[in-house]
Design a protein around this motif. Structure first.
Motif, PDB file in Angstrom:
ATOM      1  N   HIS A  43      -2.793   2.497  32.353  1.00  0.00           N
ATOM      2  CA  HIS A  43      -4.089   2.300  33.008  1.00  0.00           C
ATOM      3  C   HIS A  43      -3.845   2.244  34.514  1.00  0.00           C
ATOM      4  CE1 HIS A  43      -7.770  -0.481  33.859  1.00  0.00           C
ATOM      5  NE2 HIS A  43      -8.050   0.794  34.072  1.00  0.00           N
ATOM      6  N   VAL A  44      -4.357   3.221  35.239  1.00  0.00           N
ATOM      7  CA  VAL A  44      -4.092   3.331  36.685  1.00  0.00           C
ATOM      8  C   VAL A  44      -5.003   2.373  37.445  1.00  0.00           C
ATOM      9  CG1 VAL A  44      -4.014   4.904  38.651  1.00  0.00           C
ATOM     10  CG2 VAL A  44      -3.402   5.726  36.370  1.00  0.00           C
ATOM     11  N   ILE A  45      -4.419   1.691  38.417  1.00  0.00           N
ATOM     12  CA  ILE A  45      -5.125   0.650  39.161  1.00  0.00           C
ATOM     13  C   ILE A  45      -4.916   0.844  40.656  1.00  0.00           C
ATOM     14  CG2 ILE A  45      -5.168  -1.833  39.652  1.00  0.00           C
ATOM     15  CD1 ILE A  45      -4.385  -2.326  36.775  1.00  0.00           C
ATOM     16  N   VAL A  55      -8.875   7.177  41.266  1.00  0.00           N
ATOM     17  CA  VAL A  55      -8.319   6.392  40.166  1.00  0.00           C
ATOM     18  C   VAL A  55      -9.214   6.490  38.940  1.00  0.00           C
ATOM     19  CG1 VAL A  55      -7.837   4.027  39.400  1.00  0.00           C
ATOM     20  CG2 VAL A  55      -6.991   4.823  41.613  1.00  0.00           C
ATOM     21  N   ASP A  56     -10.519   6.420  39.150  1.00  0.00           N
ATOM     22  CA  ASP A  56     -11.461   6.526  38.032  1.00  0.00           C
ATOM     23  C   ASP A  56     -11.315   7.868  37.321  1.00  0.00           C
ATOM     24  OD1 ASP A  56     -12.424   4.032  38.627  1.00  0.00           O
ATOM     25  OD2 ASP A  56     -14.182   4.750  39.737  1.00  0.00           O
ATOM     26  N   LYS A  57     -11.142   8.931  38.091  1.00  0.00           N
ATOM     27  CA  LYS A  57     -11.005  10.265  37.513  1.00  0.00           C
ATOM     28  C   LYS A  57      -9.711  10.374  36.696  1.00  0.00           C
ATOM     29  CE  LYS A  57     -11.347  15.172  38.758  1.00  0.00           C
ATOM     30  NZ  LYS A  57     -11.549  16.127  39.882  1.00  0.00           N
ATOM     31  N   ILE A  58      -8.625   9.815  37.225  1.00  0.00           N
ATOM     32  CA  ILE A  58      -7.351   9.838  36.499  1.00  0.00           C
ATOM     33  C   ILE A  58      -7.485   9.072  35.190  1.00  0.00           C
ATOM     34  CG2 ILE A  58      -4.951   9.056  36.540  1.00  0.00           C
ATOM     35  CD1 ILE A  58      -4.991   9.567  39.593  1.00  0.00           C
ATOM     36  N   ASN A  59      -8.123   7.900  35.242  1.00  0.00           N
ATOM     37  CA  ASN A  59      -8.286   7.101  34.032  1.00  0.00           C
ATOM     38  C   ASN A  59      -9.160   7.798  32.993  1.00  0.00           C
ATOM     39  OD1 ASN A  59      -6.639   4.836  34.565  1.00  0.00           O
ATOM     40  ND2 ASN A  59      -8.212   3.935  35.880  1.00  0.00           N
ATOM     41  N   SER A  61      -9.131  10.988  32.475  1.00  0.00           N
ATOM     42  CA  SER A  61      -8.217  11.944  31.835  1.00  0.00           C
ATOM     43  C   SER A  61      -7.305  11.246  30.831  1.00  0.00           C
ATOM     44  CB  SER A  61      -7.362  12.653  32.900  1.00  0.00           C
ATOM     45  OG  SER A  61      -8.158  13.458  33.739  1.00  0.00           O
ATOM     46  N   ILE A  62      -6.854  10.045  31.177  1.00  0.00           N
ATOM     47  CA  ILE A  62      -5.990   9.281  30.269  1.00  0.00           C
ATOM     48  C   ILE A  62      -6.757   8.899  29.007  1.00  0.00           C
ATOM     49  CG2 ILE A  62      -4.708   7.116  29.979  1.00  0.00           C
ATOM     50  CD1 ILE A  62      -4.004   7.317  32.980  1.00  0.00           C
ATOM     51  N   LYS A  63      -7.997   8.440  29.173  1.00  0.00           N
ATOM     52  CA  LYS A  63      -8.820   8.070  28.015  1.00  0.00           C
ATOM     53  C   LYS A  63      -9.053   9.272  27.111  1.00  0.00           C
ATOM     54  CE  LYS A  63     -12.097   6.025  30.449  1.00  0.00           C
ATOM     55  NZ  LYS A  63     -13.358   5.309  30.736  1.00  0.00           N
ATOM     56  N   GLU A  64      -9.300  10.420  27.735  1.00  0.00           N
ATOM     57  CA  GLU A  64      -9.505  11.635  26.950  1.00  0.00           C
ATOM     58  C   GLU A  64      -8.232  12.016  26.188  1.00  0.00           C
ATOM     59  OE1 GLU A  64     -10.681  16.342  27.674  1.00  0.00           O
ATOM     60  OE2 GLU A  64     -11.019  14.870  29.262  1.00  0.00           O
ATOM     61  N   ARG A  65      -7.083  11.862  26.832  1.00  0.00           N
ATOM     62  CA  ARG A  65      -5.820  12.236  26.186  1.00  0.00           C
ATOM     63  C   ARG A  65      -5.558  11.375  24.955  1.00  0.00           C
ATOM     64  NH1 ARG A  65      -2.633  14.147  23.656  1.00  0.00           N
ATOM     65  NH2 ARG A  65      -0.591  15.053  24.147  1.00  0.00           N
ATOM     66  N   PHE A  66      -5.879  10.078  25.054  1.00  0.00           N
ATOM     67  CA  PHE A  66      -5.598   9.171  23.942  1.00  0.00           C
ATOM     68  C   PHE A  66      -6.832   8.897  23.076  1.00  0.00           C
ATOM     69  CE2 PHE A  66      -2.210   8.127  27.012  1.00  0.00           C
ATOM     70  CZ  PHE A  66      -1.125   8.393  26.203  1.00  0.00           C
ATOM     71  N   MET A  67      -7.922   9.594  23.379  1.00  0.00           N
ATOM     72  CA  MET A  67      -9.138   9.526  22.561  1.00  0.00           C
ATOM     73  C   MET A  67      -9.665   8.097  22.428  1.00  0.00           C
ATOM     74  SD  MET A  67      -7.947  12.353  19.733  1.00  0.00           S
ATOM     75  CE  MET A  67      -6.242  11.809  19.818  1.00  0.00           C
ATOM     76  N   ILE A  68      -9.776   7.432  23.581  1.00  0.00           N
ATOM     77  CA  ILE A  68     -10.340   6.084  23.608  1.00  0.00           C
ATOM     78  C   ILE A  68     -11.558   6.082  24.528  1.00  0.00           C
ATOM     79  CG2 ILE A  68      -8.196   4.866  23.046  1.00  0.00           C
ATOM     80  CD1 ILE A  68      -7.740   4.388  26.012  1.00  0.00           C
ATOM     81  N   GLU A  69     -12.482   5.168  24.250  1.00  0.00           N
ATOM     82  CA  GLU A  69     -13.712   5.079  25.043  1.00  0.00           C
ATOM     83  C   GLU A  69     -13.492   4.297  26.329  1.00  0.00           C
ATOM     84  OE1 GLU A  69     -16.640   6.538  24.480  1.00  0.00           O
ATOM     85  OE2 GLU A  69     -15.819   7.537  22.714  1.00  0.00           O
ATOM     86  N   ASP A  70     -12.663   3.272  26.267  1.00  0.00           N
ATOM     87  CA  ASP A  70     -12.374   2.455  27.438  1.00  0.00           C
ATOM     88  C   ASP A  70     -11.009   1.805  27.247  1.00  0.00           C
ATOM     89  OD1 ASP A  70     -12.726   0.073  25.841  1.00  0.00           O
ATOM     90  OD2 ASP A  70     -14.881   0.337  26.095  1.00  0.00           O
ATOM     91  N   PHE A  71     -10.646   0.934  28.187  1.00  0.00           N
ATOM     92  CA  PHE A  71      -9.333   0.283  28.136  1.00  0.00           C
ATOM     93  C   PHE A  71      -9.413  -1.125  27.550  1.00  0.00           C
ATOM     94  CE2 PHE A  71      -8.726   3.631  31.297  1.00  0.00           C
ATOM     95  CZ  PHE A  71      -7.518   4.165  30.892  1.00  0.00           C
ATOM     96  N   GLY A 122      -7.452  13.310  42.150  1.00  0.00           N
ATOM     97  CA  GLY A 122      -7.472  12.898  40.755  1.00  0.00           C
ATOM     98  C   GLY A 122      -7.325  14.024  39.752  1.00  0.00           C
ATOM     99  N   ASN A 123      -7.135  15.244  40.233  1.00  0.00           N
ATOM    100  CA  ASN A 123      -7.038  16.388  39.331  1.00  0.00           C
ATOM    101  C   ASN A 123      -5.739  16.345  38.520  1.00  0.00           C
ATOM    102  OD1 ASN A 123      -9.468  17.396  40.212  1.00  0.00           O
ATOM    103  ND2 ASN A 123      -8.579  18.891  41.608  1.00  0.00           N
ATOM    104  N   LEU A 124      -5.838  16.765  37.264  1.00  0.00           N
ATOM    105  CA  LEU A 124      -4.657  16.929  36.417  1.00  0.00           C
ATOM    106  C   LEU A 124      -3.990  18.245  36.775  1.00  0.00           C
ATOM    107  CD1 LEU A 124      -3.068  15.730  33.999  1.00  0.00           C
ATOM    108  CD2 LEU A 124      -4.583  17.043  32.497  1.00  0.00           C
ATOM    109  N   LEU A 125      -2.703  18.206  37.087  1.00  0.00           N
ATOM    110  CA  LEU A 125      -1.980  19.378  37.554  1.00  0.00           C
ATOM    111  C   LEU A 125      -1.177  20.006  36.422  1.00  0.00           C
ATOM    112  CD1 LEU A 125      -0.581  17.799  40.852  1.00  0.00           C
ATOM    113  CD2 LEU A 125      -2.569  19.305  40.649  1.00  0.00           C
ATOM    114  N   GLU A 126      -1.021  21.315  36.474  1.00  0.00           N
ATOM    115  CA  GLU A 126      -0.209  22.007  35.486  1.00  0.00           C
ATOM    116  C   GLU A 126       1.256  21.649  35.686  1.00  0.00           C
ATOM    117  OE1 GLU A 126       0.792  26.580  33.962  1.00  0.00           O
ATOM    118  OE2 GLU A 126      -0.548  26.247  35.676  1.00  0.00           O
TER     119      GLU A 126
END
Length: 264
Positions: A43-45, A55-59, A61-71, A122-126
């Protein structure tokens, strides 16, 4: 002109300051299938306490990767990951989160992944790193494969296909490798069949002294191995090296196939 220069300097200072304040915290989730197995989710802070859209944008992407609604683990009713662990690194305004763990879909799948984020937006890079063939001259690559690799590798694939009963979705050119100034270790990828046929994965590797490999290298390959610190770089440092040296990387494209199903 002075105004533009001052604005640019302020923007660079803000970006640098923002990078220094960004860290990654751990939130522990429990697998909802067995209600016992734990996972560490990043969880990025922003420790400055400000609302940071990057930071919100990165988080997100993390939520989407792990298929969670929130932290908030207490509000999650469907979490089918298990034993996730991660590491992170920040450098040159890029955040790398590397993780591994098991995902329970139709079958348990062991997953490793690397997420690179641009801390300016906050973009996800290749994920880009030097491919195996980039270290070799054009003729040297084929000579190396013919001497150390292709014959034994093709034998492994014949046995793997006979075992599984169908073609894999990898080939002899899907090579993972590690380097030092003294050694090259190359191996076939271990992801060639779906879960039901994983036991049939072909397995082949070579571990060679670099003196044996050196005649096949390109000038660029020799430069990277002997003139830079690439062999000791972290995953993020290699990503940045690729980004900063793209114009030096040999522009080779290898098309692999056979004529009449017989001749490579």
């Amino acid at each position: 002109m002075k105004v533009y220069f001052i604005l640019l300097s302020c923007w660079i200072s803000l970006v640098s300051f923002a990078q220094q304040n960004i860290t990654v915290d751990t939130v522990v989730f429990t697998n909802t299938i067995d209600n016992s197995t734990k996972s560490k989710i990043p969880h990025v802070i922003d420790n400055s306490g400000i609302i940071n859209p990057v930071v919100d944008k990165i988080n997100e992407s993390i939520k989407e990767r792990f298929m969670i609604e929130d932290f908030d683990p207490t509000s999650t009713t469907d979490f089918t990951w298990s034993e996730i662990d991660y590491n992170y690194e920040i450098k040159s305004n890029v955040l790398l989160i590397s993780f591994s763990g098991t995902y329970y879909g139709a079958y348990p799948n062991y997953v490793t992944d690397k997420l690179f984020f641009d801390l300016s937006n906050g973009n996800l890079l290749e994920n880009r790193a030097l491919p195996f063939n980039a270290f070799f001259s054009l003729e040297g690559y084929y000579s190396f494969l013919n001497k150390y690799w292709i014959t034994s590798c093709l034998k492994e694939f014949t046995e793997a296909i006979n075992c599984a009963g169908f073609e894999p979705y990898c080939n002899c050119y899907d090579i993972v490798f590690s380097l030092s100034k003294n050694h090259l270790k190359a191996s076939l990828t271990d992801d060639c069949f779906p879960h039901v046929a994983q036991a049939c994965n072909p397995s082949y590797s070579v571990d060679l002294p670099m003196d044996s490999v050196k005649p096949f290298l390109s000038d660029f390959g020799k430069y990277v191995i002997y003139k830079t610190n690439y062999v000791n770089m972290t995953e993020l440092e290699r990503f940045l090296f690729y980004r900063d040296n793209q114009n030096k990387i040999p522009n080779y494209y290898f098309i692999v196939g056979s004529i009449d199903n017989k001749y490579p």
